[in-house]
Design a protein around this motif. Structure first.
Motif, PDB file in Angstrom:
ATOM      1  N   LEU A  90     -11.006  75.344  36.457  1.00  0.00           N
ATOM      2  CA  LEU A  90     -10.872  74.956  37.758  1.00  0.00           C
ATOM      3  C   LEU A  90      -9.380  74.835  38.247  1.00  0.00           C
ATOM      4  O   LEU A  90      -9.138  74.529  39.527  1.00  0.00           O
ATOM      5  N   GLY A  91      -8.586  75.307  37.318  1.00  0.00           N
ATOM      6  CA  GLY A  91      -7.012  75.453  37.902  1.00  0.00           C
ATOM      7  C   GLY A  91      -6.382  74.037  38.191  1.00  0.00           C
ATOM      8  O   GLY A  91      -5.563  74.108  39.235  1.00  0.00           O
ATOM      9  N   VAL A  92      -6.625  73.142  37.331  1.00  0.00           N
ATOM     10  CA  VAL A  92      -6.130  71.750  37.835  1.00  0.00           C
ATOM     11  C   VAL A  92      -5.769  71.123  36.652  1.00  0.00           C
ATOM     12  O   VAL A  92      -6.042  71.460  35.460  1.00  0.00           O
ATOM     13  N   SER A  93      -4.597  70.192  36.603  1.00  0.00           N
ATOM     14  CA  SER A  93      -4.150  69.596  35.546  1.00  0.00           C
ATOM     15  C   SER A  93      -5.227  68.638  34.911  1.00  0.00           C
ATOM     16  O   SER A  93      -6.267  68.129  35.454  1.00  0.00           O
ATOM     17  N   ARG A  94      -5.100  68.301  33.610  1.00  0.00           N
ATOM     18  CA  ARG A  94      -6.183  67.323  32.872  1.00  0.00           C
ATOM     19  C   ARG A  94      -6.157  66.007  33.552  1.00  0.00           C
ATOM     20  O   ARG A  94      -7.318  65.382  33.586  1.00  0.00           O
ATOM     21  N   GLY A  95      -5.005  65.585  34.061  1.00  0.00           N
ATOM     22  CA  GLY A  95      -5.048  64.207  34.669  1.00  0.00           C
ATOM     23  C   GLY A  95      -5.812  64.236  35.929  1.00  0.00           C
ATOM     24  O   GLY A  95      -6.585  63.255  36.210  1.00  0.00           O
ATOM     25  N   THR A  96      -5.907  65.344  36.819  1.00  0.00           N
ATOM     26  CA  THR A  96      -6.753  65.321  37.862  1.00  0.00           C
ATOM     27  C   THR A  96      -7.991  65.485  37.783  1.00  0.00           C
ATOM     28  O   THR A  96      -8.844  65.002  38.303  1.00  0.00           O
ATOM     29  N   LEU A  97      -8.451  66.443  36.581  1.00  0.00           N
ATOM     30  CA  LEU A  97      -9.850  66.322  36.178  1.00  0.00           C
ATOM     31  C   LEU A  97     -10.505  65.171  35.798  1.00  0.00           C
ATOM     32  O   LEU A  97     -11.417  64.629  36.051  1.00  0.00           O
ATOM     33  N   ARG A  98      -9.630  64.467  34.918  1.00  0.00           N
ATOM     34  CA  ARG A  98     -10.134  63.188  34.233  1.00  0.00           C
ATOM     35  C   ARG A  98     -10.399  62.125  35.716  1.00  0.00           C
ATOM     36  O   ARG A  98     -11.447  61.393  35.560  1.00  0.00           O
ATOM     37  N   ARG A  99      -9.542  62.077  36.552  1.00  0.00           N
ATOM     38  CA  ARG A  99      -9.559  61.166  37.746  1.00  0.00           C
ATOM     39  C   ARG A  99     -11.029  61.674  38.455  1.00  0.00           C
ATOM     40  O   ARG A  99     -11.822  60.928  38.804  1.00  0.00           O
ATOM     41  N   ALA A 100     -11.186  63.001  38.530  1.00  0.00           N
ATOM     42  CA  ALA A 100     -12.425  63.398  39.440  1.00  0.00           C
ATOM     43  C   ALA A 100     -13.657  63.094  38.295  1.00  0.00           C
ATOM     44  O   ALA A 100     -14.718  62.566  39.140  1.00  0.00           O
ATOM     45  N   LEU A 101     -13.545  63.509  37.261  1.00  0.00           N
ATOM     46  CA  LEU A 101     -14.941  62.877  36.205  1.00  0.00           C
ATOM     47  C   LEU A 101     -15.191  61.605  36.159  1.00  0.00           C
ATOM     48  O   LEU A 101     -16.315  61.048  36.227  1.00  0.00           O
ATOM     49  N   SER A 102     -13.999  60.841  36.171  1.00  0.00           N
ATOM     50  CA  SER A 102     -14.273  59.138  36.418  1.00  0.00           C
ATOM     51  C   SER A 102     -15.169  58.883  37.521  1.00  0.00           C
ATOM     52  O   SER A 102     -15.937  57.771  37.430  1.00  0.00           O
ATOM     53  N   THR A 103     -14.799  59.422  38.702  1.00  0.00           N
ATOM     54  CA  THR A 103     -15.492  59.047  39.981  1.00  0.00           C
ATOM     55  C   THR A 103     -16.745  59.379  39.903  1.00  0.00           C
ATOM     56  O   THR A 103     -17.653  58.446  39.998  1.00  0.00           O
ATOM     57  N   LEU A 104     -17.161  60.612  39.037  1.00  0.00           N
ATOM     58  CA  LEU A 104     -18.606  60.922  39.175  1.00  0.00           C
ATOM     59  C   LEU A 104     -19.271  60.080  37.943  1.00  0.00           C
ATOM     60  O   LEU A 104     -20.571  59.919  38.050  1.00  0.00           O
ATOM     61  N   ILE A 105     -18.646  59.778  37.004  1.00  0.00           N
ATOM     62  CA  ILE A 105     -19.310  58.839  35.839  1.00  0.00           C
ATOM     63  C   ILE A 105     -19.695  57.531  36.568  1.00  0.00           C
ATOM     64  O   ILE A 105     -20.783  57.034  36.301  1.00  0.00           O
ATOM     65  N   GLU A 106     -18.712  57.041  37.475  1.00  0.00           N
ATOM     66  CA  GLU A 106     -18.887  55.651  38.153  1.00  0.00           C
ATOM     67  C   GLU A 106     -20.107  55.806  39.179  1.00  0.00           C
ATOM     68  O   GLU A 106     -21.022  54.906  39.090  1.00  0.00           O
ATOM     69  N   GLU A 107     -20.187  57.139  39.567  1.00  0.00           N
ATOM     70  CA  GLU A 107     -21.432  57.158  40.660  1.00  0.00           C
ATOM     71  C   GLU A 107     -22.804  57.400  39.717  1.00  0.00           C
ATOM     72  O   GLU A 107     -23.763  57.315  40.633  1.00  0.00           O
ATOM     73  N   GLY A 108     -22.684  57.787  38.466  1.00  0.00           N
ATOM     74  CA  GLY A 108     -23.821  57.852  37.743  1.00  0.00           C
ATOM     75  C   GLY A 108     -24.385  59.406  37.819  1.00  0.00           C
ATOM     76  O   GLY A 108     -25.344  59.879  37.321  1.00  0.00           O
ATOM     77  N   VAL A 109     -23.414  60.343  38.365  1.00  0.00           N
ATOM     78  CA  VAL A 109     -23.648  61.661  38.146  1.00  0.00           C
ATOM     79  C   VAL A 109     -23.581  62.376  36.783  1.00  0.00           C
ATOM     80  O   VAL A 109     -24.251  63.224  36.547  1.00  0.00           O
ATOM     81  N   LEU A 110     -22.485  61.966  36.177  1.00  0.00           N
ATOM     82  CA  LEU A 110     -22.389  62.440  34.785  1.00  0.00           C
ATOM     83  C   LEU A 110     -22.236  60.970  33.910  1.00  0.00           C
ATOM     84  O   LEU A 110     -22.257  59.922  34.417  1.00  0.00           O
ATOM     85  N   LYS A 111     -22.511  61.354  32.724  1.00  0.00           N
ATOM     86  CA  LYS A 111     -22.472  60.426  31.724  1.00  0.00           C
ATOM     87  C   LYS A 111     -21.482  60.809  30.365  1.00  0.00           C
ATOM     88  O   LYS A 111     -21.607  61.901  30.003  1.00  0.00           O
ATOM     89  N   GLN A 112     -20.795  59.929  29.790  1.00  0.00           N
ATOM     90  CA  GLN A 112     -19.766  60.306  28.741  1.00  0.00           C
ATOM     91  C   GLN A 112     -20.734  59.583  27.455  1.00  0.00           C
ATOM     92  O   GLN A 112     -21.279  58.225  27.429  1.00  0.00           O
ATOM     93  N   VAL A 113     -20.868  60.285  26.499  1.00  0.00           N
ATOM     94  CA  VAL A 113     -21.620  59.907  25.139  1.00  0.00           C
ATOM     95  C   VAL A 113     -20.466  60.022  23.932  1.00  0.00           C
ATOM     96  O   VAL A 113     -19.809  61.290  23.747  1.00  0.00           O
ATOM     97  N   GLN A 114     -20.058  58.889  23.650  1.00  0.00           N
ATOM     98  CA  GLN A 114     -18.981  58.955  22.376  1.00  0.00           C
ATOM     99  C   GLN A 114     -19.336  59.950  21.292  1.00  0.00           C
ATOM    100  O   GLN A 114     -20.360  60.105  20.677  1.00  0.00           O
ATOM    101  N   GLY A 115     -18.457  60.888  21.052  1.00  0.00           N
ATOM    102  CA  GLY A 115     -18.286  61.706  20.162  1.00  0.00           C
ATOM    103  C   GLY A 115     -18.990  63.047  20.438  1.00  0.00           C
ATOM    104  O   GLY A 115     -19.262  64.141  19.645  1.00  0.00           O
ATOM    105  N   ARG A 116     -19.631  63.042  21.558  1.00  0.00           N
ATOM    106  CA  ARG A 116     -20.455  64.250  21.990  1.00  0.00           C
ATOM    107  C   ARG A 116     -20.199  64.893  23.243  1.00  0.00           C
ATOM    108  O   ARG A 116     -20.213  66.185  23.286  1.00  0.00           O
TER     109      ARG A 116
END
Length: 236
Positions: free
Chosen positions: A36-62
């Motif tokens: 995506l051509g962005v820093s990992r910090g920017t990516l994490r902020r974007a993914l956090s938003t999507l996780i909060e919205e329920g679009v994505l989910k994180q599974v520990q260790g996977r």
């Protein structure tokens, strides 16, 4: 528009277009930030938003996955109840007790529970429902000799395994689950709000105590349109 919002929108676009389907595992952060051509910090902020919205989910260790629109409990992977699995995923459900009774064990069930035909068992019939509709119809048979007066428990509020372990001090050790497909009978179709003869998932289970004695037998019919059983497998 902030860069992290642009990244969130780009991920949503990949999901809505089908490029990233339900249950797709996203590339690892270093690879995805490079793509995506962005820093990992920017990516994490974007993914956090999507996780909060329920679009994505994180599974520990996977990793991070695209959320499925179909509920996927882990009952094919571990000896847990449907209610325990759904609660662990933050899915709110309601349990309706259709009937509770003590009866003479039918011959096939008596054999599976290792009791004499006619020995008393509790039959518990429940319906598990989520916001999307009825998920599963459950028929449970429990040995009354191992759990005296269990028919008086309020199973609209309490789980069956939790009751056996906490109230009666029984230690559940293992279980055998068999999955197949069945055509919905009138009773199953009415309970799950599907047309008669609709293909539904059928689960047959025998639960054993740690000393090897069978304690519970169940028939479960699952609304395949709302709930899908999955397994995570390892080669070694």
């Amino acid at each position: 528009m902030s860069l992290h919002i642009q990244i969130s929108d780009a991920v949503r676009s990949k999901i809505s277009s089908g490029e990233w389907p339900p249950n797709y595992r996203l590339p690892a952060e270093p690879e995805l930030s490079r793509q995506l051509g962005v820093s990992r910090g920017t990516l994490r902020r974007a993914l956090s938003t999507l996780i909060e919205e329920g679009v994505l989910k994180q599974v520990q260790g996977r990793g991070t996955f695209v959320t499925s629109t179909v509920i996927e409990p882990a009952i094919a992977q571990k000896l847990s109840t449907l209610s325990e699995d759904l609660a662990s995923q933050g899915i709110m459900t309601e349990t309706s007790v259709i009937s509770v009774s003590l009866l003479d064990a039918p011959r096939p069930i008596a054999k599976l529970l290792d009791v004499m035909p006619g020995q008393r068992v509790m039959k518990l019939v429940r319906l598990r429902t989520a916001a999307a509709g009825p998920l599963a119809l459950l028929h449970n048979y429990v040995r009354a000799d191992l759990a005296p007066d269990i028919e008086h428990v309020d199973f609209a509020e309490r789980s069956l395994f939790g009751t056996l372990e906490q109230r009666f001090g029984l230690r559940i050790g293992s279980g055998r689950r068999t999955f197949s497909a069945q055509a919905a009978t009138d009773d199953v179709a009415d309970a799950l709000h599907v047309p008669r003869d609709t293909a539904v998932q059928y689960l047959e289970q025998v639960t054993y105590l740690s000393d090897g004695r069978p304690v519970e037998y169940s028939d479960v019919w699952i609304n395949s349109a709302l709930l899908r059983v999955t397994s995570m497998l390892a080669r070694r």
